[in-house]
Every structure is written in C-alpha cells, then in structure tokens.
Design a protein around this motif. Structure first.
Motif, PDB file in Angstrom:
ATOM      1  N   LEU A 134       0.836  -1.193   0.000  1.00  0.00           N
ATOM      2  CA  LEU A 134       0.000   0.000   0.000  1.00  0.00           C
ATOM      3  C   LEU A 134       0.874   1.247   0.000  1.00  0.00           C
ATOM      4  N   PRO A 135       0.330   2.383  -0.465  1.00  0.00           N
ATOM      5  CA  PRO A 135       1.116   3.621  -0.457  1.00  0.00           C
ATOM      6  C   PRO A 135       1.370   4.082   0.981  1.00  0.00           C
ATOM      7  N   GLU A 136       2.519   4.696   1.197  1.00  0.00           N
ATOM      8  CA  GLU A 136       2.895   5.183   2.528  1.00  0.00           C
ATOM      9  C   GLU A 136       2.158   6.483   2.850  1.00  0.00           C
ATOM     10  N   PRO A 137       1.853   6.717   4.130  1.00  0.00           N
ATOM     11  CA  PRO A 137       1.302   8.014   4.519  1.00  0.00           C
ATOM     12  C   PRO A 137       2.246   9.135   4.071  1.00  0.00           C
ATOM     13  N   GLY A 138       1.649  10.219   3.582  1.00  0.00           N
ATOM     14  CA  GLY A 138       2.424  11.353   3.096  1.00  0.00           C
ATOM     15  C   GLY A 138       2.627  11.347   1.599  1.00  0.00           C
ATOM     16  N   VAL A 139       2.440  10.203   0.949  1.00  0.00           N
ATOM     17  CA  VAL A 139       2.607  10.111  -0.504  1.00  0.00           C
ATOM     18  C   VAL A 139       1.443  10.825  -1.185  1.00  0.00           C
ATOM     19  N   VAL A 140       1.751  11.601  -2.197  1.00  0.00           N
ATOM     20  CA  VAL A 140       0.730  12.302  -2.980  1.00  0.00           C
ATOM     21  C   VAL A 140       0.404  11.451  -4.210  1.00  0.00           C
ATOM     22  N   LEU A 141      -0.885  11.178  -4.387  1.00  0.00           N
ATOM     23  CA  LEU A 141      -1.352  10.324  -5.479  1.00  0.00           C
ATOM     24  C   LEU A 141      -2.032  11.152  -6.568  1.00  0.00           C
ATOM     25  N   THR A 142      -1.974  10.620  -7.777  1.00  0.00           N
ATOM     26  CA  THR A 142      -2.661  11.210  -8.918  1.00  0.00           C
ATOM     27  C   THR A 142      -3.761  10.255  -9.354  1.00  0.00           C
ATOM     28  N   ALA A 143      -4.958  10.776  -9.534  1.00  0.00           N
ATOM     29  CA  ALA A 143      -6.099   9.944  -9.934  1.00  0.00           C
ATOM     30  C   ALA A 143      -5.751   9.086 -11.146  1.00  0.00           C
ATOM     31  N   GLY A 144      -6.047   7.788 -11.034  1.00  0.00           N
ATOM     32  CA  GLY A 144      -5.837   6.850 -12.117  1.00  0.00           C
ATOM     33  C   GLY A 144      -4.450   6.234 -12.175  1.00  0.00           C
ATOM     34  N   ALA A 145      -3.513   6.764 -11.390  1.00  0.00           N
ATOM     35  CA  ALA A 145      -2.147   6.234 -11.401  1.00  0.00           C
ATOM     36  C   ALA A 145      -2.024   5.056 -10.434  1.00  0.00           C
ATOM     37  N   PRO A 146      -1.176   4.084 -10.763  1.00  0.00           N
ATOM     38  CA  PRO A 146      -0.944   2.977  -9.831  1.00  0.00           C
ATOM     39  C   PRO A 146      -0.370   3.506  -8.512  1.00  0.00           C
ATOM     40  N   CYS A 147      -0.818   2.932  -7.403  1.00  0.00           N
ATOM     41  CA  CYS A 147      -0.340   3.402  -6.097  1.00  0.00           C
ATOM     42  C   CYS A 147      -0.060   2.251  -5.129  1.00  0.00           C
ATOM     43  N   GLY A 148      -0.220   1.041  -5.577  1.00  0.00           N
ATOM     44  CA  GLY A 148       0.027  -0.116  -4.735  1.00  0.00           C
ATOM     45  C   GLY A 148      -0.190  -1.380  -5.532  1.00  0.00           C
ATOM     46  N   GLU A 149      -0.083  -2.505  -4.823  1.00  0.00           N
ATOM     47  CA  GLU A 149      -0.187  -3.783  -5.510  1.00  0.00           C
ATOM     48  C   GLU A 149      -0.778  -4.827  -4.572  1.00  0.00           C
ATOM     49  N   LEU A 150      -1.591  -5.697  -5.147  1.00  0.00           N
ATOM     50  CA  LEU A 150      -2.139  -6.839  -4.419  1.00  0.00           C
ATOM     51  C   LEU A 150      -1.701  -8.107  -5.134  1.00  0.00           C
ATOM     52  N   GLU A 151      -1.232  -9.058  -4.356  1.00  0.00           N
ATOM     53  CA  GLU A 151      -0.802 -10.330  -4.918  1.00  0.00           C
ATOM     54  C   GLU A 151      -1.694 -11.423  -4.350  1.00  0.00           C
ATOM     55  N   SER A 152      -2.163 -12.279  -5.245  1.00  0.00           N
ATOM     56  CA  SER A 152      -3.000 -13.398  -4.825  1.00  0.00           C
ATOM     57  C   SER A 152      -2.373 -14.695  -5.298  1.00  0.00           C
ATOM     58  N   THR A 153      -3.029 -15.787  -4.986  1.00  0.00           N
ATOM     59  CA  THR A 153      -2.546 -17.082  -5.457  1.00  0.00           C
ATOM     60  C   THR A 153      -2.702 -17.213  -6.969  1.00  0.00           C
TER      61      THR A 153
END
Length: 124
Positions: free
Chosen positions: A44-63
C-alpha cells in the motif's frame, strides 16, 4: 453480488467512501477480491505520498495474479490499514469493511461511478 449504494467506484474496481474533513476511505470491490482469489500480499502507499487519480499506487498479490491498485482521486495518503498488510486475506473476507486500504485527503475533483453504473459495468 451486492454493490453497496453508499459508496462510489472506479472503473478499475476501487471503492471510495467520502468522510468528514475532505478525506475518503479507499478499498477494492468484492468483484475485484473475487477475481483475484486468495490475497496473500498487499503493498500500500505510505502516509504522506501524494497520489494522482488513475495512477498505480500499490499492488495486491493473490494465489492467481498480481494486480495494481489505482488512485481513485488526487490527494495525499493520510492513513494506511496496517491490518491488511499484516493479514491480506481480510480483503477477501470483508472488502467493504475491515478490508479498507488507505485514507486519502482528496485534493482534486472526483470522477467516479455510482453503485448503479458500477453494477452495469461489471454485469451484476
């Protein structure tokens, strides 16, 4: 599949719940959680990080796959759900409750789908 009507949605399957003070809680939808399968890792993105709408900001990994998380709006991350990092399976168990991802202080306009439009998009 139930699509909660009090939330708004992105085309990439994130939900947003507007809160007091210009913040919004962000998570992934049940549709996304079901498509991923058992989630085993969350970045997940760290607190304080500024995000732009539609841009990737984290990742989820599944089986089954790895999937990016996209910012639903412009803003600054003010809180991250440590419980999801510690136990990513909560995303499969309760994506609209305990499985929220982060809180965003929204700084830009919102261009989101209501529950009916999202339901149409996923064909539910």
């Amino acid at each position: 599949m139930t699509v909660p009507t009090h939330l708004t949605y992105t085309a990439e399957h994130e939900w947003l719940l507007a809160e007091e003070g210009g913040t919004a809680r962000v998570g992934i939808t049940q549709h996304a959680a079901d498509a991923l399968g058992d989630v085993v890792f969350a970045e997940l993105p760290e607190p304080g990080v500024v995000l732009t709408a539609g841009a990737p900001c984290g990742e989820l990994e599944s089986t089954k796959a790895v999937s990016e998380i996209y910012a639903p709006a412009d803003g600054e991350v003010v809180e991250v759900n440590q419980a999801v990092i510690d136990d990513p399976g909560v995303l499969n168990q309760d994506p609209y409750g305990e499985g929220w991802l982060f809180v965003l202080r929204v700084t830009g306009p919102l261009d989101l789908l209501d529950a009916a439009a999202y339901t149409d998009q996923i064909g539910a």
